[in-house]
Design a protein around this motif. Sequence first.
Motif, PDB file in Angstrom:
ATOM      1  N   ALA A 126      27.796  22.213  92.501  1.00  0.00           N
ATOM      2  CA  ALA A 126      26.727  22.517  92.237  1.00  0.00           C
ATOM      3  C   ALA A 126      26.504  23.021  90.880  1.00  0.00           C
ATOM      4  CB  ALA A 126      25.882  23.458  93.351  1.00  0.00           C
ATOM      5  N   ALA A 127      27.566  23.866  90.335  1.00  0.00           N
ATOM      6  CA  ALA A 127      27.459  24.475  88.988  1.00  0.00           C
ATOM      7  C   ALA A 127      27.560  23.590  87.867  1.00  0.00           C
ATOM      8  CB  ALA A 127      28.676  25.419  88.952  1.00  0.00           C
ATOM      9  N   GLY A 128      27.970  22.268  88.033  1.00  0.00           N
ATOM     10  CA  GLY A 128      28.087  21.450  86.768  1.00  0.00           C
ATOM     11  C   GLY A 128      29.551  21.558  86.152  1.00  0.00           C
ATOM     12  N   VAL A 129      29.730  20.691  85.213  1.00  0.00           N
ATOM     13  CA  VAL A 129      30.818  20.563  84.502  1.00  0.00           C
ATOM     14  C   VAL A 129      30.523  20.743  83.185  1.00  0.00           C
ATOM     15  CG1 VAL A 129      32.810  18.990  84.046  1.00  0.00           C
ATOM     16  CG2 VAL A 129      31.827  19.183  86.110  1.00  0.00           C
ATOM     17  N   ARG A 130      31.550  21.128  82.174  1.00  0.00           N
ATOM     18  CA  ARG A 130      31.478  21.499  80.790  1.00  0.00           C
ATOM     19  C   ARG A 130      32.602  20.698  80.451  1.00  0.00           C
ATOM     20  NH1 ARG A 130      29.079  26.928  78.734  1.00  0.00           N
ATOM     21  NH2 ARG A 130      28.413  25.664  77.018  1.00  0.00           N
ATOM     22  N   ILE A 131      32.531  19.846  79.360  1.00  0.00           N
ATOM     23  CA  ILE A 131      33.437  19.013  78.877  1.00  0.00           C
ATOM     24  C   ILE A 131      33.955  19.635  77.451  1.00  0.00           C
ATOM     25  CG2 ILE A 131      34.420  16.957  77.972  1.00  0.00           C
ATOM     26  CD1 ILE A 131      32.713  15.558  80.137  1.00  0.00           C
ATOM     27  N   ARG A 148      26.430  22.803  65.119  1.00  0.00           N
ATOM     28  CA  ARG A 148      27.587  22.049  65.559  1.00  0.00           C
ATOM     29  C   ARG A 148      27.351  20.559  65.979  1.00  0.00           C
ATOM     30  NH1 ARG A 148      27.879  27.067  69.195  1.00  0.00           N
ATOM     31  NH2 ARG A 148      29.228  28.429  67.971  1.00  0.00           N
ATOM     32  N   ILE A 149      28.097  19.650  65.492  1.00  0.00           N
ATOM     33  CA  ILE A 149      27.667  18.431  65.742  1.00  0.00           C
ATOM     34  C   ILE A 149      29.127  17.692  66.376  1.00  0.00           C
ATOM     35  CG2 ILE A 149      27.243  16.111  64.900  1.00  0.00           C
ATOM     36  CD1 ILE A 149      25.058  17.928  64.621  1.00  0.00           C
ATOM     37  N   PRO A 150      29.297  17.165  67.572  1.00  0.00           N
ATOM     38  CA  PRO A 150      30.599  16.301  67.942  1.00  0.00           C
ATOM     39  C   PRO A 150      30.967  15.766  66.712  1.00  0.00           C
ATOM     40  CG  PRO A 150      28.593  16.019  69.432  1.00  0.00           C
ATOM     41  CD  PRO A 150      28.016  16.588  68.282  1.00  0.00           C
ATOM     42  N   MET A 151      32.526  15.690  66.888  1.00  0.00           N
ATOM     43  CA  MET A 151      33.297  15.180  65.998  1.00  0.00           C
ATOM     44  C   MET A 151      33.014  13.436  66.015  1.00  0.00           C
ATOM     45  SD  MET A 151      34.697  16.924  63.814  1.00  0.00           S
ATOM     46  CE  MET A 151      36.381  16.267  63.156  1.00  0.00           C
ATOM     47  N   GLU A 205      35.551  23.439  65.380  1.00  0.00           N
ATOM     48  CA  GLU A 205      35.636  24.553  66.603  1.00  0.00           C
ATOM     49  C   GLU A 205      36.154  23.541  67.974  1.00  0.00           C
ATOM     50  OE1 GLU A 205      32.681  27.950  65.964  1.00  0.00           O
ATOM     51  OE2 GLU A 205      31.823  26.217  66.376  1.00  0.00           O
ATOM     52  N   TYR A 206      36.824  23.977  68.784  1.00  0.00           N
ATOM     53  CA  TYR A 206      36.986  23.324  69.866  1.00  0.00           C
ATOM     54  C   TYR A 206      36.271  24.069  71.022  1.00  0.00           C
ATOM     55  CZ  TYR A 206      39.670  20.931  73.733  1.00  0.00           C
ATOM     56  OH  TYR A 206      40.002  20.139  74.750  1.00  0.00           O
ATOM     57  N   LEU A 207      35.189  23.825  71.473  1.00  0.00           N
ATOM     58  CA  LEU A 207      34.463  24.541  72.534  1.00  0.00           C
ATOM     59  C   LEU A 207      33.860  23.642  73.510  1.00  0.00           C
ATOM     60  CD1 LEU A 207      32.069  26.248  69.798  1.00  0.00           C
ATOM     61  CD2 LEU A 207      33.864  27.295  71.179  1.00  0.00           C
ATOM     62  N   PRO A 208      33.275  24.304  74.529  1.00  0.00           N
ATOM     63  CA  PRO A 208      32.653  23.396  75.713  1.00  0.00           C
ATOM     64  C   PRO A 208      31.302  22.839  75.327  1.00  0.00           C
ATOM     65  CG  PRO A 208      32.472  25.727  76.257  1.00  0.00           C
ATOM     66  CD  PRO A 208      33.212  25.537  75.200  1.00  0.00           C
ATOM     67  N   GLY A 209      31.034  21.773  75.835  1.00  0.00           N
ATOM     68  CA  GLY A 209      29.640  21.268  75.479  1.00  0.00           C
ATOM     69  C   GLY A 209      28.728  21.388  76.668  1.00  0.00           C
ATOM     70  N   PRO A 210      27.575  20.729  76.542  1.00  0.00           N
ATOM     71  CA  PRO A 210      26.396  21.224  77.376  1.00  0.00           C
ATOM     72  C   PRO A 210      26.787  20.928  79.177  1.00  0.00           C
ATOM     73  CG  PRO A 210      25.943  19.127  76.346  1.00  0.00           C
ATOM     74  CD  PRO A 210      27.057  19.719  75.876  1.00  0.00           C
ATOM     75  N   TYR A 211      26.368  21.636  80.169  1.00  0.00           N
ATOM     76  CA  TYR A 211      26.600  21.194  81.546  1.00  0.00           C
ATOM     77  C   TYR A 211      26.044  19.790  81.680  1.00  0.00           C
ATOM     78  CZ  TYR A 211      27.628  26.046  82.296  1.00  0.00           C
ATOM     79  OH  TYR A 211      28.166  27.315  82.804  1.00  0.00           O
ATOM     80  N   LYS A 212      26.821  19.195  82.455  1.00  0.00           N
ATOM     81  CA  LYS A 212      26.594  17.911  83.168  1.00  0.00           C
ATOM     82  C   LYS A 212      26.586  17.844  84.628  1.00  0.00           C
ATOM     83  CE  LYS A 212      28.095  15.333  79.200  1.00  0.00           C
ATOM     84  NZ  LYS A 212      28.101  13.999  78.590  1.00  0.00           N
ATOM     85  N   ARG A 213      25.623  17.565  85.298  1.00  0.00           N
ATOM     86  CA  ARG A 213      25.701  17.589  86.772  1.00  0.00           C
ATOM     87  C   ARG A 213      25.829  16.399  87.392  1.00  0.00           C
ATOM     88  NH1 ARG A 213      22.565  22.435  88.613  1.00  0.00           N
ATOM     89  NH2 ARG A 213      22.419  23.622  86.734  1.00  0.00           N
TER      90      ARG A 213
END
Length: 87
Positions: A1-6, A50-53, A79-87
Amino acid sequence: AAGVRIMRLWQRCEIPCPYPLFERVKLEVEAHEGQIAAAEYGAQVDMTVRIPMGRADAFAVRLTDLSSGKLVPVDAGTEYLPGPYKR
């Protein structure tokens, strides 16, 4: 229910943007699946985005086209960071 961040690699860009183009730039950032990391409001808006590579080159070309060459994003590293939440 919390979602996933890639986790992904992001290209960070600095963009000095005049106010009349600010909303258009925000829309382009969203269209390229990017994020606005920071914005400082003064005589102009100094944005850090920030724009995805893999999308950074297309974003830079689009930004230059939409501003008639006035806006050119300045590379500020990656930067190596998490993206937006995906449900």
